[in-house]
Design an enzyme around this catalytic site. Structure first.
Site, mmCIF file in Angstrom:
data_model
loop_
_atom_site.group_PDB
_atom_site.id
_atom_site.type_symbol
_atom_site.label_atom_id
_atom_site.label_comp_id
_atom_site.label_asym_id
_atom_site.label_seq_id
_atom_site.Cartn_x
_atom_site.Cartn_y
_atom_site.Cartn_z
ATOM 1 N N LYS A 162 0.729 -1.133 0.069
ATOM 2 C CA LYS A 162 -0.163 -0.068 0.036
ATOM 3 C C LYS A 162 0.850 1.112 0.004
ATOM 4 O O LYS A 162 1.941 1.501 0.819
ATOM 5 C CB LYS A 162 -0.795 0.040 1.249
ATOM 6 C CG LYS A 162 -1.919 -0.948 1.159
ATOM 7 C CD LYS A 162 -3.141 -0.441 0.121
ATOM 8 C CE LYS A 162 -4.286 -1.297 0.251
ATOM 9 N NZ LYS A 162 -5.368 -1.236 -0.610
ATOM 10 N N ASP A 191 -0.307 -0.326 -4.468
ATOM 11 C CA ASP A 191 -1.826 0.074 -4.522
ATOM 12 C C ASP A 191 -1.604 1.535 -4.201
ATOM 13 O O ASP A 191 -1.473 1.533 -2.659
ATOM 14 C CB ASP A 191 -2.716 -0.899 -4.096
ATOM 15 C CG ASP A 191 -4.226 -0.603 -4.132
ATOM 16 O OD1 ASP A 191 -4.461 0.561 -4.678
ATOM 17 O OD2 ASP A 191 -4.971 -1.276 -3.518
ATOM 18 N N GLU A 217 -1.714 -0.079 -8.881
ATOM 19 C CA GLU A 217 -3.130 -0.074 -8.713
ATOM 20 C C GLU A 217 -3.695 1.234 -8.383
ATOM 21 O O GLU A 217 -3.276 1.839 -7.225
ATOM 22 C CB GLU A 217 -3.738 -1.298 -8.029
ATOM 23 C CG GLU A 217 -4.981 -1.326 -7.729
ATOM 24 C CD GLU A 217 -5.352 -2.474 -7.095
ATOM 25 O OE1 GLU A 217 -4.990 -3.576 -7.141
ATOM 26 O OE2 GLU A 217 -6.207 -2.432 -5.972
ATOM 27 N N ASP A 242 -9.365 -0.155 -9.540
ATOM 28 C CA ASP A 242 -10.042 -1.000 -8.576
ATOM 29 C C ASP A 242 -11.040 -0.215 -8.120
ATOM 30 O O ASP A 242 -12.246 -0.589 -8.684
ATOM 31 C CB ASP A 242 -9.096 -1.094 -7.350
ATOM 32 C CG ASP A 242 -9.709 -1.821 -6.216
ATOM 33 O OD1 ASP A 242 -10.653 -2.334 -6.426
ATOM 34 O OD2 ASP A 242 -9.014 -1.955 -5.227
ATOM 35 N N LYS A 266 -13.390 -7.982 -7.934
ATOM 36 C CA LYS A 266 -13.680 -8.303 -6.314
ATOM 37 C C LYS A 266 -14.936 -8.884 -6.362
ATOM 38 O O LYS A 266 -15.958 -8.430 -6.629
ATOM 39 C CB LYS A 266 -13.399 -7.240 -5.639
ATOM 40 C CG LYS A 266 -12.152 -6.570 -5.485
ATOM 41 C CD LYS A 266 -12.224 -5.384 -4.544
ATOM 42 C CE LYS A 266 -10.687 -4.883 -4.278
ATOM 43 N NZ LYS A 266 -10.607 -3.791 -3.512
ATOM 44 N N GLN A 294 -11.765 -7.480 -0.728
ATOM 45 C CA GLN A 294 -12.604 -6.288 -0.120
ATOM 46 C C GLN A 294 -12.317 -6.613 1.569
ATOM 47 O O GLN A 294 -13.518 -6.080 2.191
ATOM 48 C CB GLN A 294 -13.936 -6.364 -0.639
ATOM 49 C CG GLN A 294 -14.754 -5.100 -0.523
ATOM 50 C CD GLN A 294 -14.185 -4.123 -1.333
ATOM 51 O OE1 GLN A 294 -14.234 -4.260 -2.787
ATOM 52 N NE2 GLN A 294 -13.490 -3.189 -0.860
HETATM 53 MG MG LIG Z 1 -6.971 -1.281 -4.263
#
Ligand SMILES: [Mg+2]
Length: 367
Positions: A162, A191, A217, A242, A266, A294
């Site tokens: 992240k 991401d 992402e 996303d 997802k 998720q």
């Molecule tokens: Mg994401």
């Protein structure tokens, strides 16, 4: 195969440690168990994880839309009348995880009725997925320690990092520390959850060009229409959409506008039926996909594996399947286990998992 009841049961299970977001802390997984019953005595299950700050859904809103709007129209419909069922669900614009869970519980009921695993009904390509583990915001040393722990405990060799805080002072340093510590044996991708601008994104990707990242992402906001197109034209790796692609129509919009050239699927937001449509769309136009998470519990993670393993395209990359490890417990009679970096599909009928009624009694919030 006619539907006789749809139940939405809120339950809460504590996390091992608080999950931290820009908007605050979450200490408990507050999800909703969906059960679809049929006239044959079959019960299909799925799990809806409300994500208030992504989709605006809560446990209460999921239960309310299912009890008040969806269920009265679904009773008496046949499990195979999916277009009719989705006509009912399509009467509201939002409510993605509520709709997805109803859809997946119906597929689970269908698989149990026919005696086949859902993954086989969907496509049956393979029997497992490699697991990607998400590394949240942390200092470089802590991120490395977490990745080493997941590698040593579960054999995981793919990590999604992240980013989206400060590209040069923090995010790039974390990625570099991971590559230095873990070597070339692991796959790394990032991401940004829309945290950078397009120009920060391009500069950060350049600064990390030697790290061999494989995907980037949602680095900048979906409303940066020209900025995202500019980013895609300069990125050396696929740019994954996303949050900006919760429906087949938004997938089309992002891909045709050049704002992304890979898609996160997802099942928690598109169920099995609409995830199929997103998959077919991506395959048709020739873009890569990644199976996203998720912050699913074990039922949701099994749904992701059942779908991801069903197709060649969705099983090529590691799926994001390890978030359930953050929960102290779950509802299943047989907990999921990640071994050698993979999570197998269950070979039983439906999605292949069953709810432990004692655990449900302990964690449900409506009694
Ligand atoms: Mg994401």
């Amino acid at each position: 195969m006619k539907i006789t009841a749809v139940e939405a049961i809120p339950f809460a299970i504590p996390y091992r440690k608080p999950l931290r977001f820009a908007s605050g802390e979450v200490h408990t997984a507050e999800h909703v168990l969906i059960r679809v019953r049929t006239e044959d005595g079959v019960v299909g299950i799925a799990e809806a994880p409300p994500r208030p700050f992504t989709y605006g859904e809560t446990q209460d809103s999921i239960k309310a839309v299912i009890d008040k709007l969806f269920t009265p129209e679904l009773l008496g419909l046949h499990l195979l009348e999916r277009e009719v069922i989705h006509g009912v669900l399509g009467r509201t614009v939002g409510n993605p995880t509520a709709k997805a869970a109803v859809d997946m519980a119906m597929w689970d009921a269908l698989g149990r009725t026919l005696g086949f695993p859902v993954t086989l009904l969907l496509g049956g390509f393979t029997d497992r997925m490699r697991v990607s583990h998400m590394l949240g915001f942390a200092e470089p040393a802590a991120a490395v320690a977490e990745a080493e722990r997941m590698r040593d405990l579960y054999g995981i060799a793919t990590f999604k990092v992240k980013v989206g805080r400060h590209p040069y002072t923090l995010d790039v340093k974390v990625c570099r520390a991971l590559r230095d510590a873990l070597g070339d044996a692991v796959e790394l991708y990032v991401d940004g959850n829309r945290g950078w601008t397009a120009s920060e994104s391009v500069q950060a990707l350049r600064a990390m060009e030697d790290l061999g990242l494989t995907l980037a992402e949602e680095l900048c906001p979906a409303d940066d229409v020209l900025g995202r197109r500019w980013l895609v034209s300069r990125s050396p790796i696929p740019v994954v959409a996303d949050e900006s692609v919760p429906t087949p129509a938004t997938v089309t919009r992002e891909l045709l506008s050049g704002a992304a050239n890979a898609i996160s699927i997802k099942t928690a937001r598109t169920g099995f039926t609409y995830s199929q449509r997103v998959h077919h769309l991506c395959e048709g136009v020739g873009v890569e996909v990644v199976m996203g998470n998720q912050i699913d519990g074990q039922i949701g993670s099994m749904c992701t594996v059942a779908f991801g393993a069903a197709y060649r395209l969705t099983s090529q990359r590691a799926g994001e399947l390890s978030n359930f490890l953050d929960m102290t417990d779950d509802l299943l009679t047989e907990p999921l286990e990640i071994r050698d970096g993979t999570l197998p599909v269950r070979q039983g009928a439906g999605i292949g998992v069953d709810v432990d009624e004692d655990k449900l009694t302990r964690y449900r919030q409506d009694t």
